[in-house]
Design a protein around this motif. Structure first.
Motif, PDB file in Angstrom:
ATOM      1  N   UNK A 190       0.794  -1.226   0.000  1.00  0.00           N
ATOM      2  CA  UNK A 190       0.000   0.000   0.000  1.00  0.00           C
ATOM      3  C   UNK A 190       0.824   1.272   0.000  1.00  0.00           C
ATOM      4  N   UNK A 191       1.917   1.295  -0.776  1.00  0.00           N
ATOM      5  CA  UNK A 191       2.727   2.525  -0.797  1.00  0.00           C
ATOM      6  C   UNK A 191       2.075   3.572  -1.695  1.00  0.00           C
ATOM      7  N   UNK A 192       2.708   4.739  -1.769  1.00  0.00           N
ATOM      8  CA  UNK A 192       2.191   5.776  -2.654  1.00  0.00           C
ATOM      9  C   UNK A 192       2.307   5.274  -4.102  1.00  0.00           C
ATOM     10  N   UNK A 193       1.242   5.497  -4.874  1.00  0.00           N
ATOM     11  CA  UNK A 193       1.258   5.030  -6.258  1.00  0.00           C
ATOM     12  C   UNK A 193       1.137   6.230  -7.197  1.00  0.00           C
ATOM     13  N   UNK A 194       2.013   6.319  -8.177  1.00  0.00           N
ATOM     14  CA  UNK A 194       1.860   7.376  -9.183  1.00  0.00           C
ATOM     15  C   UNK A 194       0.572   7.132  -9.970  1.00  0.00           C
ATOM     16  N   UNK A 195       0.025   8.178 -10.604  1.00  0.00           N
ATOM     17  CA  UNK A 195      -1.295   8.048 -11.252  1.00  0.00           C
ATOM     18  C   UNK A 195      -1.431   6.838 -12.163  1.00  0.00           C
ATOM     19  N   UNK A 196      -0.414   6.543 -12.964  1.00  0.00           N
ATOM     20  CA  UNK A 196      -0.559   5.439 -13.932  1.00  0.00           C
ATOM     21  C   UNK A 196      -0.635   4.079 -13.234  1.00  0.00           C
ATOM     22  N   UNK A 197       0.022   3.949 -12.062  1.00  0.00           N
ATOM     23  CA  UNK A 197      -0.103   2.704 -11.297  1.00  0.00           C
ATOM     24  C   UNK A 197      -1.426   2.674 -10.535  1.00  0.00           C
ATOM     25  N   UNK A 198      -1.760   3.830  -9.932  1.00  0.00           N
ATOM     26  CA  UNK A 198      -2.977   3.900  -9.126  1.00  0.00           C
ATOM     27  C   UNK A 198      -4.187   3.457  -9.939  1.00  0.00           C
ATOM     28  N   UNK A 199      -4.334   4.045 -11.117  1.00  0.00           N
ATOM     29  CA  UNK A 199      -5.544   3.739 -11.896  1.00  0.00           C
ATOM     30  C   UNK A 199      -5.530   2.289 -12.372  1.00  0.00           C
ATOM     31  N   UNK A 200      -4.339   1.760 -12.634  1.00  0.00           N
ATOM     32  CA  UNK A 200      -4.254   0.360 -13.071  1.00  0.00           C
ATOM     33  C   UNK A 200      -4.655  -0.597 -11.938  1.00  0.00           C
ATOM     34  N   UNK A 201      -4.206  -0.263 -10.716  1.00  0.00           N
ATOM     35  CA  UNK A 201      -4.558  -1.098  -9.555  1.00  0.00           C
ATOM     36  C   UNK A 201      -6.071  -1.071  -9.318  1.00  0.00           C
ATOM     37  N   UNK A 202      -6.648   0.113  -9.485  1.00  0.00           N
ATOM     38  CA  UNK A 202      -8.109   0.232  -9.331  1.00  0.00           C
ATOM     39  C   UNK A 202      -8.838  -0.552 -10.430  1.00  0.00           C
ATOM     40  N   UNK A 203      -8.271  -0.510 -11.644  1.00  0.00           N
ATOM     41  CA  UNK A 203      -8.870  -1.235 -12.770  1.00  0.00           C
ATOM     42  C   UNK A 203      -8.831  -2.741 -12.507  1.00  0.00           C
ATOM     43  N   UNK A 204      -7.725  -3.213 -11.915  1.00  0.00           N
ATOM     44  CA  UNK A 204      -7.601  -4.627 -11.555  1.00  0.00           C
ATOM     45  C   UNK A 204      -8.655  -5.003 -10.510  1.00  0.00           C
ATOM     46  N   UNK A 205      -8.896  -4.094  -9.566  1.00  0.00           N
ATOM     47  CA  UNK A 205      -9.897  -4.365  -8.518  1.00  0.00           C
ATOM     48  C   UNK A 205     -11.284  -4.490  -9.137  1.00  0.00           C
ATOM     49  N   UNK A 206     -11.564  -3.629 -10.089  1.00  0.00           N
ATOM     50  CA  UNK A 206     -12.848  -3.681 -10.802  1.00  0.00           C
ATOM     51  C   UNK A 206     -13.003  -5.038 -11.506  1.00  0.00           C
ATOM     52  N   UNK A 207     -11.922  -5.492 -12.138  1.00  0.00           N
ATOM     53  CA  UNK A 207     -11.994  -6.771 -12.846  1.00  0.00           C
ATOM     54  C   UNK A 207     -12.182  -7.934 -11.864  1.00  0.00           C
ATOM     55  N   UNK A 208     -11.482  -7.844 -10.714  1.00  0.00           N
ATOM     56  CA  UNK A 208     -11.620  -8.901  -9.694  1.00  0.00           C
ATOM     57  C   UNK A 208     -13.066  -8.961  -9.202  1.00  0.00           C
ATOM     58  N   UNK A 209     -13.659  -7.798  -8.997  1.00  0.00           N
ATOM     59  CA  UNK A 209     -15.048  -7.725  -8.545  1.00  0.00           C
ATOM     60  C   UNK A 209     -15.954  -8.376  -9.592  1.00  0.00           C
ATOM     61  N   UNK A 210     -15.731  -8.093 -10.860  1.00  0.00           N
ATOM     62  CA  UNK A 210     -16.549  -8.683 -11.928  1.00  0.00           C
ATOM     63  C   UNK A 210     -16.348 -10.199 -12.017  1.00  0.00           C
ATOM     64  N   UNK A 211     -15.088 -10.629 -11.902  1.00  0.00           N
ATOM     65  CA  UNK A 211     -14.788 -12.075 -11.942  1.00  0.00           C
ATOM     66  C   UNK A 211     -15.459 -12.813 -10.797  1.00  0.00           C
ATOM     67  N   UNK A 212     -15.588 -12.110  -9.661  1.00  0.00           N
ATOM     68  CA  UNK A 212     -16.086 -12.784  -8.460  1.00  0.00           C
ATOM     69  C   UNK A 212     -17.508 -13.314  -8.641  1.00  0.00           C
ATOM     70  N   UNK A 213     -18.291 -12.710  -9.549  1.00  0.00           N
ATOM     71  CA  UNK A 213     -19.680 -13.150  -9.725  1.00  0.00           C
ATOM     72  C   UNK A 213     -19.746 -14.640 -10.024  1.00  0.00           C
TER      73      UNK A 213
END
Lengths: 180, 385
Positions: free
Chosen positions: B212-235
């Motif tokens: 959970x370190x500081x993430x530059x914008x390009x990493x931050x948004x990618x990590x959030x995008x991965x979380x969105x995909x994980x949430x969708x996969x979870x269904x």
């Protein structure tokens, strides 16, 4: 489905009485709920609990509005709470008192306080009348067998305390009377 | 899979969830007491004290610390659990987002309760529903049996390698937490094989990293995008796990939603939580009179089952959505999700808001609203005051 309303005062064991009834019914293979109600509970304040017993799964979670049985652990609550509100026609009132009045056309009474005191079932000065009341309820309603209730009480209160409570329950079972 | 008959018990909701947690064998617990969850903490402490649950119970000074401490333990590889309610969940919120953002497998039970102010210790869903954007899977129980079942399932879902997300199991405060009902519990050995020990680690201790370190914008948004995909996969994973649980328990687990008499229904009521049982009663009564009504119960709120809701409701003449939580300035929280599901379909969706702060809702209220809906006399939003 039968709905029971239990009214008493904090310290009398109202919630435990509801749980003994529900548990005994479940042990007998029925479906049951015991639903306690919480406000600013403390010793002496009015407390209530509702019980449903049914042969079928129960999906209701609303409160009980039209009980088949009203059980009052302290007669002074009759004027304070109006526990008979909504009672079904032909419903039963069971009240803990040694001086019964005709509150309702089907009134049953038992001196559960006298039973509890005779066995030394007191906590902080309050007679714990719940097991005597459960015994009386079992006798009047036949909703749960007294033997099943005995097993549940022994499981809830191991040792000497359990024995005293079982004794109170059987005394309640025997001493409950219909008001003529 | 072999169905082994479970053991019937009479349990209040808090003790049923504690029992499920004991069987799931978490190694680290941290729970701060709050009404109406406290009796669950008491039961869990009893299990730990008696050695029936071999776990470390961390005594914490707040809900924020409760989640912070098990967050650390979960990152280090432990199976963890916490529980809270209402103001406690609010106080925990900063850490909820940390856990969700880092995708740490955690199970939390929420004994739903109204939020201050004004002060109330009684039930509604405002606490639970206000956490819908914290990147947690959210499921809600209708009765004590389902609270037990969903708790067992939550551990499996959270730790599934295609998911790895925290899971929140909501159940109505007092209405379920303190109500004793008939519960069939699984045998310990069945739960052991259903939830094997956690297989993966989030960190490799031979090659330490910062979490959970500081993430530059390009990493931050990618990590959030991965979380969105994980949430969708979870269904898909959640549905598979429900099916597997159905096999071992012999109890129907439905899917992300449960359809009760809704397949051929012209009018459907949508709900979540304990009052779904009361809605069931209302639906049965109207069916007896020949009205084609049904119930759609939402079991999983995040990820939201848009496809299922749309498929069940798209051909309805009218839909009634019950909300026990409200987004002020917008509307009922569940009704808004249902409207999104039906975007592009011409189905009138009405809102029934009630049960706030412990206000009792009866089948009659639901029945009347459904009747009014069928007569074309229901306002777009009705509050049960």
């Amino acid at each position: 489905m039968i709905e029971i309303s239990l009214k008493g005062r904090g310290g009398q064991g109202v919630v435990t009485a509801g749980e003994i009834m529900a548990k005994a019914a479940i042990v007998e293979g029925k479906y049951a709920q015991s639903i306690p109600f919480f406000g600013g509970e403390r010793r002496g304040a009015p407390v209530s609990c509702e019980v449903r017993i049914s042969d079928q799964p129960i999906s209701l979670h609303r409160r009980v509005y039209n009980p088949d049985v009203v059980t009052v652990f302290d007669a002074t609550l009759m004027d304070l709470l109006n526990p008979l509100t909504g009672i079904k026609e032909g419903g039963i009132l069971l009240i803990n008192t040694d001086n019964p009045r005709r509150y309702w056309n089907r009134t049953y009474y038992v001196d559960a306080t006298g039973i509890a005191r005779s066995l030394g079932l007191n906590i902080a000065g309050w007679a714990v009348v719940n097991t005597a009341m459960v015994g009386a309820l079992s006798s009047v309603t036949k909703l749960v067998d007294i033997g099943t209730a005995e097993d549940v009480v022994k499981e809830e209160f191991p040792g000497k305390l359990g024995e005293l409570n079982v004794e109170a329950m059987y005394l309640g079972f025997k001493e409950v009377r219909a008001l003529d | 899979m072999q169905v082994t008959k479970g053991v019937v018990k009479a349990l209040v909701g808090n003790h049923a969830v504690a029992y499920a947690v004991k069987q799931a064998k978490p190694q680290v617990l941290a729970v701060y007491p709050i009404t109406p969850q406290t009796t669950m903490l008491e039961k869990l402490s009893e299990y730990v004290d008696r050695g029936e649950l071999k776990a470390r119970m961390i005594r914490v000074e707040s809900e924020h610390s409760a989640l912070a401490s098990i967050y650390g333990a979960a990152v280090a590889g432990a199976r963890v659990f916490t529980a809270t309610a209402s103001q406690g969940l609010l106080y925990m919120t900063e850490m909820l987002y940390w856990a969700g953002g880092q995708r740490v497998p955690i199970v939390a039970a929420v004994a739903t309760r109204a939020l201050a102010s004004p002060w109330s210790i009684l039930d509604d869903h405002q606490d639970f529903m206000s956490k819908r954007d914290a990147i947690w899977i959210q499921m809600m129980a209708e009765n004590v049996q389902e609270a037990y079942d969903l708790t067992i399932q939550a551990f499996r879902i959270s730790e599934h390698e295609n998911v790895v997300l925290p899971v929140m199991m909501g159940f109505d405060g007092f209405i379920l937490t303190h109500t004793m009902e008939r519960v069939e519990v699984l045998h310990d050995s069945v739960v052991d094989s259903f939830i094997p020990p956690r297989k993966f680690n989030l960190v490799d201790f031979t090659d330490p990293v910062g979490v959970g370190p500081v993430a530059p914008p390009e990493d931050y948004i990618r990590i959030r995008f991965e979380a969105k995909k994980a949430m969708e996969r979870s269904k898909r994973v959640i549905k598979e796990i429900f099916r597997e649980y159905e096999d071992i328990s012999g109890r129907p687990q439905h899917g992300l939603v449960e359809c009760f008499m809704c397949r051929d229904a012209d009018y459907v009521v949508v709900s979540m939580g304990a009052w779904s049982g009361d809605a069931r009663v209302a639906v049965k009564r109207l069916r007896e009179r020949g009205a084609k009504v049904g119930l759609l119960k939402v079991r999983v709120f995040r990820p939201f089952p848009f496809e299922e809701v749309r498929d069940y409701l798209r051909d309805c003449k009218g839909v009634l959505v019950m909300d026990r939580a409200y987004s002020f300035g917008s509307g009922g929280i569940l009704v808004n999700e249902v409207k999104v599901s039906l975007y592009g379909h011409d189905v009138p969706v009405h809102s029934l808001v009630g049960g706030l702060g412990g206000m009792d809702v009866r089948p009659l209220h639901i029945q009347t609203a459904l009747e009014n809906l069928m007569e074309g006399k229901l306002e777009e939003e009705r509050w049960l005051l």
